[in-house]
Motif scaffolding. Structure first.
Motif, PDB file in Angstrom:
ATOM      1  N   TYR A   5      -4.396 -14.950  66.075  1.00 51.38           N
ATOM      2  CA  TYR A   5      -2.997 -15.324  66.316  1.00 51.38           C
ATOM      3  C   TYR A   5      -2.271 -15.578  64.993  1.00 51.38           C
ATOM      4  CZ  TYR A   5       1.016 -17.246  68.781  1.00 51.38           C
ATOM      5  OH  TYR A   5       2.275 -17.451  69.279  1.00 51.38           O
ATOM      6  N   LYS A   6      -2.907 -16.297  64.076  1.00 54.66           N
ATOM      7  CA  LYS A   6      -2.290 -16.560  62.759  1.00 54.66           C
ATOM      8  C   LYS A   6      -2.118 -15.258  61.976  1.00 54.66           C
ATOM      9  CE  LYS A   6      -3.796 -21.315  62.345  1.00 54.66           C
ATOM     10  NZ  LYS A   6      -4.692 -22.253  61.684  1.00 54.66           N
ATOM     11  N   MET A   7      -3.099 -14.386  62.074  1.00 51.22           N
ATOM     12  CA  MET A   7      -2.983 -13.081  61.418  1.00 51.22           C
ATOM     13  C   MET A   7      -1.827 -12.289  62.028  1.00 51.22           C
ATOM     14  SD  MET A   7      -7.071 -12.263  61.138  1.00 51.22           S
ATOM     15  CE  MET A   7      -6.875 -10.547  60.699  1.00 51.22           C
ATOM     16  N   GLY A   8      -1.668 -12.415  63.348  1.00 50.86           N
ATOM     17  CA  GLY A   8      -0.563 -11.748  64.032  1.00 50.86           C
ATOM     18  C   GLY A   8       0.783 -12.273  63.579  1.00 50.86           C
ATOM     19  N   MET A   9       0.868 -13.592  63.339  1.00 53.14           N
ATOM     20  CA  MET A   9       2.124 -14.168  62.824  1.00 53.14           C
ATOM     21  C   MET A   9       2.464 -13.575  61.463  1.00 53.14           C
ATOM     22  SD  MET A   9       3.742 -16.309  64.792  1.00 53.14           S
ATOM     23  CE  MET A   9       4.673 -17.364  63.704  1.00 53.14           C
ATOM     24  N   PHE A  10       1.470 -13.489  60.591  1.00 51.60           N
ATOM     25  CA  PHE A  10       1.690 -12.883  59.280  1.00 51.60           C
ATOM     26  C   PHE A  10       2.115 -11.423  59.438  1.00 51.60           C
ATOM     27  CE2 PHE A  10       0.158 -10.412  55.655  1.00 51.60           C
ATOM     28  CZ  PHE A  10       0.839 -11.034  54.620  1.00 51.60           C
ATOM     29  N   ALA A  11       1.396 -10.701  60.291  1.00 49.86           N
ATOM     30  CA  ALA A  11       1.712  -9.284  60.513  1.00 49.86           C
ATOM     31  C   ALA A  11       3.110  -9.118  61.103  1.00 49.86           C
ATOM     32  CB  ALA A  11       0.665  -8.652  61.427  1.00 49.86           C
TER      33      ALA A  11
END
Length: 187
Positions: free
Chosen positions: A153-159
């Motif tokens: 989820y955090k990686m998705g926010m960055f992406a």
């Protein structure tokens, strides 16, 4: 209107949207991963329909119209789901930028087509990269759970923020292309 497999794949992408919404709201631990899987499947049809249309030389005006509509529906639908779930301005702001850009560029393409200049705002490589980045980010945000210890989820926010930057970059490129030596509008 001639029906062919690429057009049916685009229609399948649109048909998957209500399924993604229903699955997203199911009260089950597997709902978010399944909605992510369905969204990725829809994203694959986005690539496959264009590839097959070019390979088999069955590109059509209807397909050229429907494909970006399906993309925009898909991205907007999932952005709304995720924003509604998270209630965060950190998601709302990129969602507004992305959806606003899609509306703006659609209107720009329509306006340019009316002036016989549609080719000036044809989809370019940055638009394809932007769509890929959006689908990647939204897939991660849909998935929600950590995977193999990775904070998806955090990686998705960055992406999502990377996709938002690409969204703005592509919009600026389309605007420059449209308004560089743009013909005067007749009153």
């Amino acid at each position: 209107m001639r029906q062919n497999l690429p057009t049916w794949l685009t229609l399948l992408r649109i048909a998957l949207l209500p399924v993604i919404v229903v699955v997203f709201y199911l009260d089950a631990h597997w709902a978010r991963p399944l909605s992510c899987f369905l969204f990725i499947l829809a994203g694959i049809t986005d690539w496959l329909d264009g590839y097959l249309a070019r390979l088999w030389k069955v590109e059509s005006r209807f397909g050229a119209f429907l494909d970006p509509v399906a993309d925009k529906l898909m991205v907007a639908c999932v952005l709304i789901l995720i924003v509604e779930f998270d209630h965060s301005p950190w998601l709302t702001i990129p969602a507004i930028v992305i959806i606003g850009r899609e509306i703006t560029i659609s209107a720009l393409r329509e306006w340019m087509a009316e002036m016989g200049q549609r080719g000036k705002v044809a989809v370019g490589w940055i638009g394809k990269v932007k769509t890929t980045a959006q689908i990647t980010a939204l897939s991660m945000l849909l998935y929600l759970h950590d995977l193999f210890g990775l904070p998806i989820y955090k990686m998705g926010m960055f992406a999502l923020y990377v996709a938002t930057v690409l969204t703005i970059w592509s919009m600026v490129g389309y605007m420059k292309a449209a308004f560089t030596d743009a013909p005067e509008e007749k009153s």
